[in-house]
Motif scaffolding. Structure first.
Motif, PDB file in Angstrom:
ATOM      1  N   ALA A  50       0.837  13.769  -1.544  1.00 40.80           N
ATOM      2  CA  ALA A  50       1.644  12.618  -1.125  1.00 40.80           C
ATOM      3  C   ALA A  50       0.785  11.460  -0.626  1.00 40.80           C
ATOM      4  O   ALA A  50       1.059  10.297  -0.941  1.00 40.80           O
ATOM      5  CB  ALA A  50       2.638  13.041  -0.051  1.00 40.80           C
ATOM      6  N   PHE A  51      -0.264  11.762   0.132  1.00 43.46           N
ATOM      7  CA  PHE A  51      -1.139  10.699   0.629  1.00 43.46           C
ATOM      8  C   PHE A  51      -1.828   9.972  -0.525  1.00 43.46           C
ATOM      9  O   PHE A  51      -1.936   8.744  -0.522  1.00 43.46           O
ATOM     10  CB  PHE A  51      -2.179  11.263   1.605  1.00 43.46           C
ATOM     11  N   GLU A  52      -2.286  10.716  -1.518  1.00 40.57           N
ATOM     12  CA  GLU A  52      -2.952  10.099  -2.668  1.00 40.57           C
ATOM     13  C   GLU A  52      -1.957   9.340  -3.541  1.00 40.57           C
ATOM     14  O   GLU A  52      -2.263   8.253  -4.031  1.00 40.57           O
ATOM     15  CB  GLU A  52      -3.700  11.151  -3.494  1.00 40.57           C
ATOM     16  N   ALA A  53      -0.773   9.897  -3.735  1.00 38.60           N
ATOM     17  CA  ALA A  53       0.254   9.220  -4.523  1.00 38.60           C
ATOM     18  C   ALA A  53       0.636   7.894  -3.873  1.00 38.60           C
ATOM     19  O   ALA A  53       0.786   6.874  -4.559  1.00 38.60           O
ATOM     20  CB  ALA A  53       1.484  10.115  -4.666  1.00 38.60           C
ATOM     21  N   GLU A  54       0.753   7.898  -2.568  1.00 37.70           N
ATOM     22  CA  GLU A  54       1.093   6.667  -1.847  1.00 37.70           C
ATOM     23  C   GLU A  54      -0.027   5.639  -1.988  1.00 37.70           C
ATOM     24  O   GLU A  54       0.228   4.446  -2.191  1.00 37.70           O
ATOM     25  CB  GLU A  54       1.372   6.979  -0.382  1.00 37.70           C
ATOM     26  N   ARG A  55      -1.271   6.095  -1.905  1.00 33.90           N
ATOM     27  CA  ARG A  55      -2.422   5.197  -2.055  1.00 33.90           C
ATOM     28  C   ARG A  55      -2.404   4.525  -3.428  1.00 33.90           C
ATOM     29  O   ARG A  55      -2.654   3.335  -3.558  1.00 33.90           O
ATOM     30  CB  ARG A  55      -3.727   5.969  -1.854  1.00 33.90           C
ATOM     31  N   LEU A  56      -2.041   5.300  -4.463  1.00 39.50           N
ATOM     32  CA  LEU A  56      -1.985   4.769  -5.828  1.00 39.50           C
ATOM     33  C   LEU A  56      -0.677   4.032  -6.121  1.00 39.50           C
ATOM     34  O   LEU A  56      -0.539   3.412  -7.162  1.00 39.50           O
ATOM     35  CB  LEU A  56      -2.124   5.905  -6.842  1.00 39.50           C
ATOM     36  N   GLN A  57       0.295   4.142  -5.214  1.00 39.13           N
ATOM     37  CA  GLN A  57       1.638   3.621  -5.463  1.00 39.13           C
ATOM     38  C   GLN A  57       2.199   4.200  -6.769  1.00 39.13           C
ATOM     39  O   GLN A  57       2.753   3.491  -7.612  1.00 39.13           O
ATOM     40  CB  GLN A  57       1.646   2.092  -5.479  1.00 39.13           C
ATOM     41  N   HIS A  58       1.996   5.506  -6.923  1.00 36.71           N
ATOM     42  CA  HIS A  58       2.452   6.205  -8.123  1.00 36.71           C
ATOM     43  C   HIS A  58       2.911   7.597  -7.679  1.00 36.71           C
ATOM     44  O   HIS A  58       2.103   8.419  -7.262  1.00 36.71           O
ATOM     45  CB  HIS A  58       1.301   6.306  -9.128  1.00 36.71           C
ATOM     46  N   HIS A  59       4.190   7.838  -7.767  1.00 34.18           N
ATOM     47  CA  HIS A  59       4.770   9.017  -7.123  1.00 34.18           C
ATOM     48  C   HIS A  59       5.282  10.024  -8.145  1.00 34.18           C
ATOM     49  O   HIS A  59       5.960   9.660  -9.102  1.00 34.18           O
ATOM     50  CB  HIS A  59       5.891   8.571  -6.181  1.00 34.18           C
ATOM     51  N   PRO A  60       4.972  11.291  -7.933  1.00 28.33           N
ATOM     52  CA  PRO A  60       5.400  12.339  -8.869  1.00 28.33           C
ATOM     53  C   PRO A  60       6.869  12.692  -8.703  1.00 28.33           C
ATOM     54  O   PRO A  60       7.462  12.465  -7.656  1.00 28.33           O
ATOM     55  CB  PRO A  60       4.527  13.528  -8.473  1.00 28.33           C
ATOM     56  N   GLU A  61       7.422  13.246  -9.768  1.00 29.86           N
ATOM     57  CA  GLU A  61       8.691  13.954  -9.652  1.00 29.86           C
ATOM     58  C   GLU A  61       8.288  15.405  -9.478  1.00 29.86           C
ATOM     59  O   GLU A  61       7.511  15.935 -10.272  1.00 29.86           O
ATOM     60  CB  GLU A  61       9.518  13.787 -10.923  1.00 29.86           C
ATOM     61  N   TRP A  62       8.772  16.032  -8.411  1.00 29.28           N
ATOM     62  CA  TRP A  62       8.342  17.409  -8.162  1.00 29.28           C
ATOM     63  C   TRP A  62       9.432  18.196  -7.491  1.00 29.28           C
ATOM     64  O   TRP A  62      10.389  17.647  -6.947  1.00 29.28           O
ATOM     65  CB  TRP A  62       7.052  17.434  -7.368  1.00 29.28           C
TER      66      TRP A  62
END
Length: 93
Positions: free
Chosen positions: A46-58
């Motif tokens: 989640a921290f990395e996804a937020e940094r990239l502004q790209h969020h997984p569906e999980w």
């Protein structure tokens, strides 16, 4: 960002182990020893996804974490999805 063709996706999948192309997205499933480990991995991702502004569906059920990556703005899989998949693999390793 431009969506990759299925041929491009299949070529790039050779660079990452344990991922496939399913339902228009990169897909994988991770299994952990217990819920706490699965949730801990999700937090790191989640921290990395937020940094990239790209969020997984999980989804998470007990010790299992299923992830789908696609870029909704591009209506398909992009380089950004492969970047996040590689980061996830590094975090889980």
């Amino acid at each position: 960002m431009k969506a990759l063709s299925e041929k491009e996706i299949n070529e790039k999948l050779k660079e990452i182990e344990g991922w496939g192309y399913h339902e228009g997205a990169l897909h994988t499933v991770f299994e952990f020893d217990d819920f706490k480990e699965a949730f801990s991995a999700m937090t790191r991702i989640a921290f990395e996804a937020e940094r990239l502004q790209h969020h997984p569906e999980w989804s998470n059920v007990y010790n299992s974490l299923e992830i789908y990556l696609s870029t909704h703005d591009a209506d398909g899989v992009t380089e950004k999805d492969f970047e996040l998949a590689k980061i996830i693999d590094t975090l889980i390793a």
